[in-house]
Design a protein around this motif. Structure first.
Motif, short mmCIF file in Angstrom:
data_model
loop_
_atom_site.label_atom_id
_atom_site.label_comp_id
_atom_site.label_asym_id
_atom_site.label_seq_id
_atom_site.Cartn_x
_atom_site.Cartn_y
_atom_site.Cartn_z
N HIS A 96 0.41 -1.42 0.30
CA HIS A 96 -0.44 -0.11 0.25
C HIS A 96 0.41 1.42 0.56
N PHE A 97 2.28 1.25 0.66
CA PHE A 97 2.83 2.57 0.56
C PHE A 97 2.53 3.55 -0.62
N GLN A 98 2.57 4.59 -0.65
CA GLN A 98 2.94 5.15 -2.33
C GLN A 98 3.76 6.40 -1.40
N LEU A 99 4.68 6.16 -2.69
CA LEU A 99 6.03 7.01 -2.89
C LEU A 99 5.91 8.28 -3.58
N GLN A 100 6.38 9.30 -3.07
CA GLN A 100 7.07 10.45 -3.41
C GLN A 100 8.68 10.46 -4.08
N ASN A 101 8.78 11.40 -5.18
CA ASN A 101 10.28 10.88 -5.26
C ASN A 101 10.90 12.16 -4.61
N CYS A 102 10.62 12.86 -3.48
CA CYS A 102 11.07 13.42 -3.49
C CYS A 102 11.84 12.84 -1.13
N ASP A 103 11.73 11.62 -1.69
CA ASP A 103 11.42 10.93 -0.12
C ASP A 103 12.58 10.84 0.40
N ILE A 104 12.62 10.65 1.83
CA ILE A 104 14.29 10.01 2.23
C ILE A 104 13.88 8.75 3.48
N PHE A 105 14.60 7.78 3.15
CA PHE A 105 14.11 6.47 3.74
C PHE A 105 15.90 6.66 5.30
N LEU A 106 15.46 6.90 6.21
CA LEU A 106 16.92 6.92 7.36
C LEU A 106 16.83 4.70 7.52
N VAL A 107 18.27 4.07 7.54
CA VAL A 107 17.65 2.44 6.92
C VAL A 107 18.89 2.72 8.32
N THR A 108 18.11 1.58 9.01
CA THR A 108 19.78 0.86 10.14
C THR A 108 19.38 -0.31 10.37
N SER A 109 20.44 -1.46 10.43
CA SER A 109 20.19 -2.31 11.47
C SER A 109 20.09 -2.10 12.82
N PRO A 110 18.87 -2.01 13.13
CA PRO A 110 19.02 -2.03 14.44
C PRO A 110 19.68 -1.94 16.20
N LYS A 111 19.54 -0.99 16.76
CA LYS A 111 20.53 -0.01 17.67
C LYS A 111 21.65 -0.01 17.04
N SER A 112 22.27 0.40 15.58
CA SER A 112 22.83 0.90 15.42
C SER A 112 23.15 3.17 14.73
N GLY A 113 22.38 3.24 15.93
CA GLY A 113 22.25 4.66 15.41
C GLY A 113 21.40 5.45 15.49
N THR A 114 20.16 4.57 15.62
CA THR A 114 18.96 5.35 14.68
C THR A 114 18.37 6.37 15.19
N CYS A 165 14.35 8.74 -4.64
CA CYS A 165 14.33 9.42 -3.73
C CYS A 165 15.91 8.69 -2.94
N LYS A 166 16.47 9.43 -1.79
CA LYS A 166 17.48 9.39 -1.08
C LYS A 166 17.15 7.91 0.71
N ILE A 167 17.82 7.36 -0.40
CA ILE A 167 18.39 6.15 1.44
C ILE A 167 19.88 6.66 2.16
N VAL A 168 19.57 6.98 3.47
CA VAL A 168 21.18 7.53 4.51
C VAL A 168 20.78 6.03 4.92
N TYR A 169 21.76 5.37 5.21
CA TYR A 169 22.49 4.38 5.72
C TYR A 169 23.31 4.09 6.47
N LEU A 170 23.09 3.75 8.08
CA LEU A 170 23.93 4.15 9.08
C LEU A 170 24.44 2.41 9.97
N CYS A 171 25.41 2.11 9.74
CA CYS A 171 25.93 0.87 10.33
C CYS A 171 26.66 1.29 11.27
N ARG A 172 26.97 0.03 12.58
CA ARG A 172 27.92 0.11 13.38
C ARG A 172 28.64 -0.99 13.70
N ASN A 173 29.57 -0.99 14.56
CA ASN A 173 30.66 -1.79 14.47
C ASN A 173 28.84 -3.08 15.05
N PRO A 174 29.42 -4.83 14.98
CA PRO A 174 28.30 -5.18 15.12
C PRO A 174 28.91 -6.09 16.95
N LYS A 175 29.37 -5.26 16.83
CA LYS A 175 30.08 -6.56 18.68
C LYS A 175 29.26 -4.87 19.29
#
Length: 325
Positions: free
Chosen positions: A59-77, A154-164
């Motif tokens: 059902h999600f309807q995208l707009q071209n200017c959308d920004i998505f912030l993506v992280t694996s849980p507990k990576s600085g979200t 659309c823009k995707i910002v991905y933040l990762c972190r040391n797995p330990k």
């Protein structure tokens, strides 16, 4: 392991009857494992979820200017949400005593797309969202709505972190959400290493977005929690450029970069009344999102052999990718 969770769990962590019939039908066919704090994790498209993403994907309807912030849980979200919200909306919401972050947790201002917005069989109304719309997700790219996967704008910002550090932070966080007892570290360590954690395997999640950032750097910005801690000014400027809202000469001269970094710092956000005593609209206490926010805390918790095992998995998984974390 107990299957009980917090007495006021987010709606997306409650049992399956809260989901759509479509979700329940799919869930009944999926491999399951016990979760760290929710009852079950479901394996879908190679990753482990708290619930399937059918409603959101459909059902999600995208707009071209959308920004998505993506992280694996507990990576600085939480930090990433505060930074991007303040940065992207700095004209609409100058840093004053009336700024939305003063009275709202970052997770209420930048909601999780697949969990917070598509529950109770409801299709959310985004009409009140400021533009550009900013969403957050823990989902791997392959499980995002197809319109997002195929978009070139659309823009995707991905933040990762040391797995330990991710593992230790996740262990603390999930224990805070449990009603009775805690998971021992040993109890969940093997699960994490096997890839069985929310939105895991961790390494596959990171690699998917790393590869996307190499293929299309104009659409996917990939950076590390550790670098953001070490060089925040450099990276927030890079983030502003990527999002199409670079700092002007006047903003630079006024010290706005440092002002945003101070305003969004762990020390400032964790000291706000809303984050000490408030709750999310889902019922989770805001203070659970503020524990340490530091690099290398894993040294205080992991035995040498545990750290070595994660390092070995990381080396094997990332071999040949060019990624070092």
């Amino acid at each position: 392991m107990s299957s009980e969770i917090s007495s006021s769990p987010p709606k997306y962590l409650q049992e399956e009857e809260a989901l759509t019939q479509e979700c329940n039908a799919l869930i009944s066919t999926l491999p399951t494992r016990k979760g760290w704090w929710a009852s079950h994790l479901y394996q879908y498209q190679g990753f482990w979820y708290l619930q399937a993403l059918i409603s959101c994907r459909k059902h999600f309807q995208l707009q071209n200017c959308d920004i998505f912030l993506v992280t694996s849980p507990k990576s600085g979200t939480t930090w990433l949400k505060a930074l991007v919200f303040t940065l992207a909306y700095r004209t609409k919401y100058p840093i004053t005593k009336n700024h939305p972050l003063i009275n709202n947790n970052p997770h209420d201002l930048v909601p999780f797309l697949e969990t917070r917005l598509y529950v109770d069989n409801q299709i959310p109304d985004f009409s009140s969202f400021p533009h550009p719309r900013i969403f957050s997700t823990h989902s791997p790219h392959t499980s995002l709505p197809e319109t997002v996967q195929k978009s070139s704008n659309c823009k995707i910002v991905y933040l990762c972190r040391n797995p330990k550090d991710v593992f230790v932070s996740l262990w603390h966080f999930t224990n805070k959400l449990r009603l009775n007892g805690t998971n021992s570290m040993e109890e969940v360590f093997d699960s994490f290493c096997q890839g069985v954690s929310g939105y895991g395997p961790f390494w596959d999640h990171v690699l998917e977005y790393w590869n996307l950032s190499k293929e299309n750097p104009d659409r996917v910005l990939f950076f590390k929690f550790e670098d953001l801690k070490e060089k925040p000014g450099l990276l927030i400027r890079r983030l502003a450029e990527f999002l199409g809202c670079p700092f002007s000469a006047g903003e630079e001269e006024s010290g706005l970069v440092d002002e945003i970094l101070k305003f969004c710092s762990f020390e400032n956000l964790s000291a706000l009344e809303i984050n000490k005593n408030g709750k999310l609209s889902s019922g989770v206490e805001n203070k659970v999102f503020f524990r340490q926010g530091v690099v290398g805390d894993w040294r205080n918790y992991l035995a040498n052999e545990m750290a070595e095992k994660i390092d070995k998995i990381t080396e094997e998984k990332f071999n040949g990718s060019g990624l070092i974390i």
